[in-house]
Motif scaffolding. Structure first.
Motif, PDB file in Angstrom:
ATOM      1  N   GLN A  86       0.731  -1.277  -0.071  1.00  0.00           N
ATOM      2  CA  GLN A  86      -0.042  -0.056   0.132  1.00  0.00           C
ATOM      3  C   GLN A  86       0.988   1.276  -0.012  1.00  0.00           C
ATOM      4  OE1 GLN A  86      -2.276  -0.306   3.643  1.00  0.00           O
ATOM      5  NE2 GLN A  86      -4.247  -0.954   2.421  1.00  0.00           N
ATOM      6  N   THR A  87       2.036   1.292   0.563  1.00  0.00           N
ATOM      7  CA  THR A  87       2.671   2.493   0.994  1.00  0.00           C
ATOM      8  C   THR A  87       3.118   3.387  -0.143  1.00  0.00           C
ATOM      9  OG1 THR A  87       3.409   1.635   3.246  1.00  0.00           O
ATOM     10  CG2 THR A  87       4.602   3.574   2.200  1.00  0.00           C
ATOM     11  N   PRO A  88       3.759   2.657  -1.023  1.00  0.00           N
ATOM     12  CA  PRO A  88       4.130   3.491  -2.314  1.00  0.00           C
ATOM     13  C   PRO A  88       3.174   4.152  -3.088  1.00  0.00           C
ATOM     14  CG  PRO A  88       5.263   1.320  -2.146  1.00  0.00           C
ATOM     15  CD  PRO A  88       4.206   1.113  -1.261  1.00  0.00           C
ATOM     16  N   ILE A  89       2.021   3.479  -3.184  1.00  0.00           N
ATOM     17  CA  ILE A  89       0.951   3.984  -3.822  1.00  0.00           C
ATOM     18  C   ILE A  89       0.296   5.112  -3.219  1.00  0.00           C
ATOM     19  CG2 ILE A  89      -1.441   3.475  -5.055  1.00  0.00           C
ATOM     20  CD1 ILE A  89      -0.232   0.683  -5.501  1.00  0.00           C
ATOM     21  N   VAL A  90      -0.044   4.784  -1.909  1.00  0.00           N
ATOM     22  CA  VAL A  90      -0.836   5.861  -1.058  1.00  0.00           C
ATOM     23  C   VAL A  90       0.086   7.342  -0.919  1.00  0.00           C
ATOM     24  CG1 VAL A  90      -1.641   6.366   1.196  1.00  0.00           C
ATOM     25  CG2 VAL A  90      -2.061   4.158   0.196  1.00  0.00           C
ATOM     26  N   VAL A  91       1.241   6.960  -0.391  1.00  0.00           N
ATOM     27  CA  VAL A  91       2.226   8.158  -0.180  1.00  0.00           C
ATOM     28  C   VAL A  91       2.552   8.887  -1.460  1.00  0.00           C
ATOM     29  CG1 VAL A  91       2.984   7.235   1.798  1.00  0.00           C
ATOM     30  CG2 VAL A  91       4.265   7.046  -0.184  1.00  0.00           C
ATOM     31  N   ARG A  92       2.447   8.346  -2.698  1.00  0.00           N
ATOM     32  CA  ARG A  92       2.542   9.070  -4.158  1.00  0.00           C
ATOM     33  C   ARG A  92       1.577  10.058  -4.091  1.00  0.00           C
ATOM     34  NH1 ARG A  92       2.150   5.176  -7.531  1.00  0.00           N
ATOM     35  NH2 ARG A  92       4.368   4.579  -6.883  1.00  0.00           N
ATOM     36  N   LYS A  93       0.377   9.955  -3.726  1.00  0.00           N
ATOM     37  CA  LYS A  93      -0.649  10.866  -3.883  1.00  0.00           C
ATOM     38  C   LYS A  93      -1.028  11.524  -2.555  1.00  0.00           C
ATOM     39  CE  LYS A  93      -3.440   8.498  -7.526  1.00  0.00           C
ATOM     40  NZ  LYS A  93      -4.689   7.969  -7.979  1.00  0.00           N
ATOM     41  N   HIS A  94      -0.521  11.032  -1.424  1.00  0.00           N
ATOM     42  CA  HIS A  94      -0.758  11.683  -0.121  1.00  0.00           C
ATOM     43  C   HIS A  94       0.442  11.714   0.711  1.00  0.00           C
ATOM     44  CE1 HIS A  94      -4.999  11.413  -1.048  1.00  0.00           C
ATOM     45  NE2 HIS A  94      -4.877  10.209  -1.475  1.00  0.00           N
ATOM     46  N   PRO A  95       1.579  12.590   0.416  1.00  0.00           N
ATOM     47  CA  PRO A  95       2.730  12.583   1.077  1.00  0.00           C
ATOM     48  C   PRO A  95       2.649  12.953   2.617  1.00  0.00           C
ATOM     49  CG  PRO A  95       2.836  14.029  -0.828  1.00  0.00           C
ATOM     50  CD  PRO A  95       1.542  13.501  -0.831  1.00  0.00           C
ATOM     51  N   HIS A  96       1.647  13.355   2.769  1.00  0.00           N
ATOM     52  CA  HIS A  96       1.453  13.550   4.551  1.00  0.00           C
ATOM     53  C   HIS A  96       1.284  12.368   5.208  1.00  0.00           C
ATOM     54  CE1 HIS A  96      -2.573  13.576   3.204  1.00  0.00           C
ATOM     55  NE2 HIS A  96      -2.942  13.289   4.464  1.00  0.00           N
ATOM     56  N   LEU A  97       0.982  11.205   4.562  1.00  0.00           N
ATOM     57  CA  LEU A  97       0.495   9.823   5.287  1.00  0.00           C
ATOM     58  C   LEU A  97       1.954   9.177   5.194  1.00  0.00           C
ATOM     59  CD1 LEU A  97      -2.883   9.080   3.633  1.00  0.00           C
ATOM     60  CD2 LEU A  97      -2.421   9.812   6.015  1.00  0.00           C
ATOM     61  N   ARG A  98       2.929   9.677   4.686  1.00  0.00           N
ATOM     62  CA  ARG A  98       4.291   8.762   4.792  1.00  0.00           C
ATOM     63  C   ARG A  98       4.628   8.418   6.306  1.00  0.00           C
ATOM     64  NH1 ARG A  98       7.937   7.747   1.241  1.00  0.00           N
ATOM     65  NH2 ARG A  98       7.242   9.258  -0.138  1.00  0.00           N
ATOM     66  N   PRO A  99       4.684   9.497   7.338  1.00  0.00           N
ATOM     67  CA  PRO A  99       4.962   8.909   8.686  1.00  0.00           C
ATOM     68  C   PRO A  99       4.160   7.883   9.136  1.00  0.00           C
ATOM     69  CG  PRO A  99       5.258  11.316   8.264  1.00  0.00           C
ATOM     70  CD  PRO A  99       4.524  10.793   7.121  1.00  0.00           C
ATOM     71  N   LEU A 100       2.765   8.195   9.189  1.00  0.00           N
ATOM     72  CA  LEU A 100       1.884   7.319   9.464  1.00  0.00           C
ATOM     73  C   LEU A 100       2.042   5.885   8.958  1.00  0.00           C
ATOM     74  CD1 LEU A 100      -0.756   6.552  11.333  1.00  0.00           C
ATOM     75  CD2 LEU A 100      -2.274   7.146   9.324  1.00  0.00           C
ATOM     76  N   MET A 101       1.920   5.546   7.547  1.00  0.00           N
ATOM     77  CA  MET A 101       2.348   4.372   6.943  1.00  0.00           C
ATOM     78  C   MET A 101       3.667   3.906   7.427  1.00  0.00           C
ATOM     79  SD  MET A 101      -0.273   4.036   5.156  1.00  0.00           S
ATOM     80  CE  MET A 101      -0.106   2.747   4.149  1.00  0.00           C
ATOM     81  N   ALA A 102       4.579   4.536   7.608  1.00  0.00           N
ATOM     82  CA  ALA A 102       5.665   4.070   7.985  1.00  0.00           C
ATOM     83  C   ALA A 102       5.723   3.635   9.678  1.00  0.00           C
ATOM     84  CB  ALA A 102       6.862   5.017   8.112  1.00  0.00           C
ATOM     85  N   HIS A 103       5.065   4.487  10.356  1.00  0.00           N
ATOM     86  CA  HIS A 103       4.866   3.965  11.809  1.00  0.00           C
ATOM     87  C   HIS A 103       3.977   2.539  11.850  1.00  0.00           C
ATOM     88  CE1 HIS A 103       3.924   4.211  15.968  1.00  0.00           C
ATOM     89  NE2 HIS A 103       2.530   4.043  15.794  1.00  0.00           N
ATOM     90  N   MET A 104       3.002   2.498  11.199  1.00  0.00           N
ATOM     91  CA  MET A 104       2.145   1.356  11.260  1.00  0.00           C
ATOM     92  C   MET A 104       3.085  -0.044  10.648  1.00  0.00           C
ATOM     93  SD  MET A 104      -1.812   2.575  10.474  1.00  0.00           S
ATOM     94  CE  MET A 104      -1.464   3.082   8.890  1.00  0.00           C
ATOM     95  N   TYR A 105       3.634   0.203   9.522  1.00  0.00           N
ATOM     96  CA  TYR A 105       4.452  -0.958   9.108  1.00  0.00           C
ATOM     97  C   TYR A 105       5.668  -1.037  10.124  1.00  0.00           C
ATOM     98  CZ  TYR A 105       8.018  -3.531   6.550  1.00  0.00           C
ATOM     99  OH  TYR A 105       8.986  -4.397   6.173  1.00  0.00           O
ATOM    100  N   ASP A 106       6.294  -0.485  10.844  1.00  0.00           N
ATOM    101  CA  ASP A 106       7.185  -0.603  11.870  1.00  0.00           C
ATOM    102  C   ASP A 106       6.834  -1.554  12.938  1.00  0.00           C
ATOM    103  OD1 ASP A 106       9.303   0.771   9.987  1.00  0.00           O
ATOM    104  OD2 ASP A 106       8.923   2.619  11.207  1.00  0.00           O
ATOM    105  N   GLN A 107       5.619  -1.203  13.451  1.00  0.00           N
ATOM    106  CA  GLN A 107       5.113  -1.867  14.599  1.00  0.00           C
ATOM    107  C   GLN A 107       4.761  -3.147  13.950  1.00  0.00           C
ATOM    108  OE1 GLN A 107       1.783   0.690  16.045  1.00  0.00           O
ATOM    109  NE2 GLN A 107       3.229   1.158  17.860  1.00  0.00           N
ATOM    110  N   GLU A 108       4.077  -3.438  12.776  1.00  0.00           N
ATOM    111  CA  GLU A 108       3.726  -4.739  12.335  1.00  0.00           C
ATOM    112  C   GLU A 108       5.282  -5.474  12.110  1.00  0.00           C
ATOM    113  OE1 GLU A 108       0.987  -5.727  12.504  1.00  0.00           O
ATOM    114  OE2 GLU A 108      -0.545  -4.159  11.856  1.00  0.00           O
ATOM    115  N   ALA A 109       6.204  -4.734  11.718  1.00  0.00           N
ATOM    116  CA  ALA A 109       7.315  -5.490  11.655  1.00  0.00           C
ATOM    117  C   ALA A 109       7.849  -6.245  12.980  1.00  0.00           C
ATOM    118  CB  ALA A 109       8.602  -4.686  10.844  1.00  0.00           C
ATOM    119  N   VAL A 110       7.858  -5.143  13.803  1.00  0.00           N
ATOM    120  CA  VAL A 110       8.186  -5.713  15.237  1.00  0.00           C
ATOM    121  C   VAL A 110       7.337  -7.006  15.699  1.00  0.00           C
ATOM    122  CG1 VAL A 110       8.240  -4.965  17.704  1.00  0.00           C
ATOM    123  CG2 VAL A 110       9.245  -3.486  15.974  1.00  0.00           C
ATOM    124  N   HIS A 111       6.191  -6.962  15.358  1.00  0.00           N
ATOM    125  CA  HIS A 111       4.994  -7.968  15.789  1.00  0.00           C
ATOM    126  C   HIS A 111       5.504  -9.158  15.158  1.00  0.00           C
ATOM    127  CE1 HIS A 111       1.556  -4.777  16.324  1.00  0.00           C
ATOM    128  NE2 HIS A 111       2.790  -4.669  17.213  1.00  0.00           N
TER     129      HIS A 111
END
Length: 245
Positions: A86-111
């Motif tokens: 999702q992240t590359p497609i979403v942040v291309r149109k909505h750059p302000h969501l990059r930190p949120l998408m990265a935050h959620m991905y990072d937590q899932e990676a820890v899980h």
């Protein structure tokens, strides 16, 4: 932030945990319960009582915990792949969501890393459908992102709703085990309590993702009811299969 979904789901499994506490010994071999002792009628005072007797998990309890770890590992793998797609497609149109998408991905990676470690430590067989879930998760992430930001967030809402419910069921089952052991007069070992704390912490972070999705217009996706119900049904099916295969 709209915290209603989190509070509603979290209450089902009791007090929210706050810290990761790693397991210390394999569940398949460690002794988790300690039998109570009685004071000796002929020996030392109570301050130097003899070591407590130990009791291992039953086979049924081992099977339940192995199933839980197997499906949790598969679910967290799927979550990382959904966000990766999702992240590359979403942040291309909505750059302000990059930190949120990265935050959620990072937590899932820890899980995912947490359950990888537990799977290895306790010698639990991963689901045989690992490759299939990988393809489906990536496809789900890509397709919902193509539909737009709202659809991507609706995907997160649907997935995290089911995952939150699933973790609550696991926590509730383990707490019931603990209550039963304590009612029989046993002290519960630290490892099983640590597992509950880990599940609670991960559960809480998943429900935070649900809140983030709702705050970012997940419910404006069209048609929201169809998209979320289809994804939730798919999640329930994947959980059921991964517990068994």
């Amino acid at each position: 932030m709209n915290m209603a979904p989190t509070r509603c789901l979290a209450r089902q499994a009791g007090v929210i945990g706050r810290h990761f506490l790693p397991a210390t010994r394999p569940l398949s071999t460690s002794v988790l319960l300690r039998a109570p002792t009685t004071a000796s009628s002929t020996s030392e005072p109570s301050s130097s009582s003899s070591p407590k007797k130990l009791k291992p998990l039953t086979q049924e309890q081992r099977d339940f915990l192995s199933s839980a770890l197997r499906v949790n590992q598969a679910g967290e793998l799927a979550a990382t792949l959904i966000y990766s797609a999702q992240t590359p497609i979403v942040v291309r149109k909505h750059p302000h969501l990059r930190p949120l998408m990265a935050h959620m991905y990072d937590q899932e990676a820890v899980h995912f890393s947490t359950f990888n470690s537990l799977i290895h430590k306790h010698r639990v067989r991963p689901t045989a459908l690992y490759p299939l879930w990988s393809v489906l998760a990536s496809g789900l992430g890509w397709s919902t992102a193509i539909l737009g930001r709202e659809a991507a967030m609706a995907c997160t809402e649907a997935v995290e709703t089911e995952i939150g419910n699933h973790y609550n069921e696991q926590i509730r089952s383990i707490l019931e085990m603990i209550s039963s052991w304590e009612a029989q007069g046993y002290d519960v070992g630290g490892e099983i309590k640590q597992l509950v704390d880990t599940l609670r912490t991960i559960r809480d972070e998943e429900l935070e993702h649900l809140d983030h999705a709702v705050d970012n217009d997940a419910r404006k996706a069209e048609p929201h009811w169809l998209l979320t119900n289809v994804i939730r049904a798919g999640c329930r099916g994947a959980i059921w299969v991964s517990e068994k295969v």
